[in-house]
Design a protein around this motif. Structure first.
Motif, PDB file in Angstrom:
ATOM      1  N   ASP A   1       0.854  -1.184   0.000  1.00  0.00           N
ATOM      2  CA  ASP A   1       0.000   0.000   0.000  1.00  0.00           C
ATOM      3  C   ASP A   1       0.891   1.234   0.000  1.00  0.00           C
ATOM      4  O   ASP A   1       1.949   1.244   0.638  1.00  0.00           O
ATOM      5  CB  ASP A   1      -0.891  -0.004   1.254  1.00  0.00           C
ATOM      6  N   HIS A   2       0.477   2.261  -0.725  1.00  0.00           N
ATOM      7  CA  HIS A   2       1.216   3.519  -0.742  1.00  0.00           C
ATOM      8  C   HIS A   2       0.235   4.660  -0.943  1.00  0.00           C
ATOM      9  O   HIS A   2      -0.656   4.565  -1.768  1.00  0.00           O
ATOM     10  CB  HIS A   2       2.270   3.534  -1.860  1.00  0.00           C
ATOM     11  N   TRP A   3       0.391   5.709  -0.171  1.00  0.00           N
ATOM     12  CA  TRP A   3      -0.379   6.936  -0.388  1.00  0.00           C
ATOM     13  C   TRP A   3       0.478   8.117   0.036  1.00  0.00           C
ATOM     14  O   TRP A   3       1.446   7.963   0.761  1.00  0.00           O
ATOM     15  CB  TRP A   3      -1.725   6.922   0.342  1.00  0.00           C
ATOM     16  N   ASN A   4       0.100   9.287  -0.451  1.00  0.00           N
ATOM     17  CA  ASN A   4       0.799  10.504  -0.048  1.00  0.00           C
ATOM     18  C   ASN A   4      -0.181  11.654   0.006  1.00  0.00           C
ATOM     19  O   ASN A   4      -1.288  11.578  -0.517  1.00  0.00           O
ATOM     20  CB  ASN A   4       1.985  10.813  -0.971  1.00  0.00           C
ATOM     21  N   GLY A   5       0.241  12.730   0.662  1.00  0.00           N
ATOM     22  CA  GLY A   5      -0.620  13.896   0.778  1.00  0.00           C
ATOM     23  C   GLY A   5       0.173  15.131   1.151  1.00  0.00           C
ATOM     24  O   GLY A   5       1.311  15.051   1.594  1.00  0.00           O
ATOM     25  N   VAL A   6      -0.452  16.273   0.964  1.00  0.00           N
ATOM     26  CA  VAL A   6       0.150  17.561   1.281  1.00  0.00           C
ATOM     27  C   VAL A   6      -0.875  18.374   2.055  1.00  0.00           C
ATOM     28  O   VAL A   6      -2.049  18.417   1.696  1.00  0.00           O
ATOM     29  CB  VAL A   6       0.559  18.316  -0.004  1.00  0.00           C
ATOM     30  N   ALA A   7      -0.413  19.018   3.112  1.00  0.00           N
ATOM     31  CA  ALA A   7      -1.259  19.927   3.885  1.00  0.00           C
ATOM     32  C   ALA A   7      -0.395  21.127   4.257  1.00  0.00           C
ATOM     33  O   ALA A   7       0.492  21.015   5.104  1.00  0.00           O
ATOM     34  CB  ALA A   7      -1.805  19.238   5.123  1.00  0.00           C
ATOM     35  N   GLY A   8      -0.606  22.232   3.583  1.00  0.00           N
ATOM     36  CA  GLY A   8       0.229  23.404   3.823  1.00  0.00           C
ATOM     37  C   GLY A   8       1.655  23.117   3.407  1.00  0.00           C
ATOM     38  O   GLY A   8       1.918  22.683   2.297  1.00  0.00           O
ATOM     39  N   SER A   9       2.586  23.292   4.341  1.00  0.00           N
ATOM     40  CA  SER A   9       3.988  23.014   4.043  1.00  0.00           C
ATOM     41  C   SER A   9       4.382  21.581   4.404  1.00  0.00           C
ATOM     42  O   SER A   9       5.523  21.186   4.197  1.00  0.00           O
ATOM     43  CB  SER A   9       4.888  23.997   4.804  1.00  0.00           C
ATOM     44  N   GLN A  10       3.459  20.813   4.942  1.00  0.00           N
ATOM     45  CA  GLN A  10       3.723  19.426   5.334  1.00  0.00           C
ATOM     46  C   GLN A  10       3.437  18.483   4.172  1.00  0.00           C
ATOM     47  O   GLN A  10       2.376  18.554   3.554  1.00  0.00           O
ATOM     48  CB  GLN A  10       2.845  19.005   6.503  1.00  0.00           C
ATOM     49  N   GLU A  11       4.370  17.597   3.906  1.00  0.00           N
ATOM     50  CA  GLU A  11       4.168  16.545   2.912  1.00  0.00           C
ATOM     51  C   GLU A  11       4.405  15.211   3.603  1.00  0.00           C
ATOM     52  O   GLU A  11       5.340  15.068   4.394  1.00  0.00           O
ATOM     53  CB  GLU A  11       5.153  16.710   1.761  1.00  0.00           C
ATOM     54  N   ILE A  12       3.534  14.246   3.334  1.00  0.00           N
ATOM     55  CA  ILE A  12       3.682  12.923   3.938  1.00  0.00           C
ATOM     56  C   ILE A  12       3.536  11.851   2.863  1.00  0.00           C
ATOM     57  O   ILE A  12       2.708  11.977   1.959  1.00  0.00           O
ATOM     58  CB  ILE A  12       2.668  12.686   5.084  1.00  0.00           C
ATOM     59  N   GLN A  13       4.381  10.844   2.975  1.00  0.00           N
ATOM     60  CA  GLN A  13       4.253   9.644   2.161  1.00  0.00           C
ATOM     61  C   GLN A  13       4.180   8.467   3.119  1.00  0.00           C
ATOM     62  O   GLN A  13       4.883   8.443   4.142  1.00  0.00           O
ATOM     63  CB  GLN A  13       5.437   9.489   1.214  1.00  0.00           C
ATOM     64  N   HIS A  14       3.356   7.503   2.787  1.00  0.00           N
ATOM     65  CA  HIS A  14       3.096   6.370   3.676  1.00  0.00           C
ATOM     66  C   HIS A  14       3.120   5.083   2.860  1.00  0.00           C
ATOM     67  O   HIS A  14       2.499   5.009   1.803  1.00  0.00           O
ATOM     68  CB  HIS A  14       1.709   6.562   4.310  1.00  0.00           C
ATOM     69  N   TRP A  15       3.863   4.098   3.342  1.00  0.00           N
ATOM     70  CA  TRP A  15       3.910   2.782   2.705  1.00  0.00           C
ATOM     71  C   TRP A  15       3.633   1.717   3.748  1.00  0.00           C
ATOM     72  O   TRP A  15       4.015   1.858   4.912  1.00  0.00           O
ATOM     73  CB  TRP A  15       5.297   2.482   2.133  1.00  0.00           C
ATOM     74  N   THR A  16       3.002   0.631   3.340  1.00  0.00           N
ATOM     75  CA  THR A  16       2.846  -0.550   4.173  1.00  0.00           C
ATOM     76  C   THR A  16       3.638  -1.661   3.509  1.00  0.00           C
ATOM     77  O   THR A  16       3.402  -1.984   2.341  1.00  0.00           O
ATOM     78  CB  THR A  16       1.365  -0.963   4.295  1.00  0.00           C
ATOM     79  N   ALA A  17       4.599  -2.218   4.239  1.00  0.00           N
ATOM     80  CA  ALA A  17       5.434  -3.305   3.727  1.00  0.00           C
ATOM     81  C   ALA A  17       5.103  -4.574   4.498  1.00  0.00           C
ATOM     82  O   ALA A  17       5.008  -4.556   5.727  1.00  0.00           O
ATOM     83  CB  ALA A  17       6.907  -2.964   3.876  1.00  0.00           C
ATOM     84  N   VAL A  18       4.918  -5.665   3.769  1.00  0.00           N
ATOM     85  CA  VAL A  18       4.518  -6.934   4.370  1.00  0.00           C
ATOM     86  C   VAL A  18       5.589  -7.980   4.096  1.00  0.00           C
ATOM     87  O   VAL A  18       6.063  -8.118   2.968  1.00  0.00           O
ATOM     88  CB  VAL A  18       3.159  -7.389   3.814  1.00  0.00           C
ATOM     89  N   GLY A  19       5.947  -8.707   5.149  1.00  0.00           N
ATOM     90  CA  GLY A  19       6.894  -9.814   5.040  1.00  0.00           C
ATOM     91  C   GLY A  19       6.331 -11.049   5.715  1.00  0.00           C
ATOM     92  O   GLY A  19       5.235 -11.013   6.279  1.00  0.00           O
ATOM     93  N   SER A  20       7.082 -12.109   5.700  1.00  0.00           N
ATOM     94  CA  SER A  20       6.598 -13.375   6.263  1.00  0.00           C
ATOM     95  C   SER A  20       6.379 -13.308   7.770  1.00  0.00           C
ATOM     96  O   SER A  20       5.563 -14.057   8.304  1.00  0.00           O
ATOM     97  CB  SER A  20       7.571 -14.505   5.933  1.00  0.00           C
ATOM     98  N   ARG A  21       7.075 -12.390   8.452  1.00  0.00           N
ATOM     99  CA  ARG A  21       6.949 -12.300   9.910  1.00  0.00           C
ATOM    100  C   ARG A  21       6.037 -11.172  10.373  1.00  0.00           C
ATOM    101  O   ARG A  21       5.791 -11.021  11.573  1.00  0.00           O
ATOM    102  CB  ARG A  21       8.322 -12.128  10.526  1.00  0.00           C
ATOM    103  N   GLY A  22       5.548 -10.359   9.423  1.00  0.00           N
ATOM    104  CA  GLY A  22       4.665  -9.282   9.847  1.00  0.00           C
ATOM    105  C   GLY A  22       4.692  -8.083   8.923  1.00  0.00           C
ATOM    106  O   GLY A  22       5.185  -8.153   7.800  1.00  0.00           O
ATOM    107  N   GLN A  23       4.180  -6.988   9.440  1.00  0.00           N
ATOM    108  CA  GLN A  23       3.966  -5.773   8.660  1.00  0.00           C
ATOM    109  C   GLN A  23       4.718  -4.598   9.270  1.00  0.00           C
ATOM    110  O   GLN A  23       4.790  -4.465  10.488  1.00  0.00           O
ATOM    111  CB  GLN A  23       2.469  -5.493   8.653  1.00  0.00           C
ATOM    112  N   LEU A  24       5.243  -3.745   8.401  1.00  0.00           N
ATOM    113  CA  LEU A  24       5.918  -2.525   8.823  1.00  0.00           C
ATOM    114  C   LEU A  24       5.250  -1.332   8.141  1.00  0.00           C
ATOM    115  O   LEU A  24       4.808  -1.442   6.999  1.00  0.00           O
ATOM    116  CB  LEU A  24       7.397  -2.551   8.438  1.00  0.00           C
TER     117      LEU A  24
END
Length: 86
Positions: A33-56
């Motif tokens: 999963d990946h999403w991003n956004g901007v609010a004013g001067s703030q920029e955020i990117q978000h990823w969900t990484a999945v492996g055999s032992r869990g999620q980060l």
């Protein structure tokens, strides 16, 4: 198990991004999963990484940095792999 957050580096540090990507790949994580956004001067990117032992959850946020959140054991493994990655 306890969740942990690791601030890898600055949000604009391309070398840290590249090392993190290699370390995640070496540990067989894949981005689901990946999403991003901007609010004013703030920029955020978000990823969900999945492996055999869990999620980060990986985030890059202005003034916060590049961070990884997940189970303490997964973060510890990722830190070791990150340090071995050049």
């Amino acid at each position: 198990m306890q969740a942990n957050k690791w601030v890898v580096g600055d949000e604009y540090d391309e070398a840290a991004f590249a090392r993190l990507k290699r370390a995640l790949g070496d540990l067989q994580y894949s981005v689901r999963d990946h999403w991003n956004g901007v609010a004013g001067s703030q920029e955020i990117q978000h990823w969900t990484a999945v492996g055999s032992r869990g999620q980060l959850t990986i985030e890059s946020e202005t003034y916060v940095g590049l961070s990884v959140e997940g189970l303490s054991s997964l973060i510890a493994d990722l830190k070791v792999q990150y340090e071995q990655t050049l």
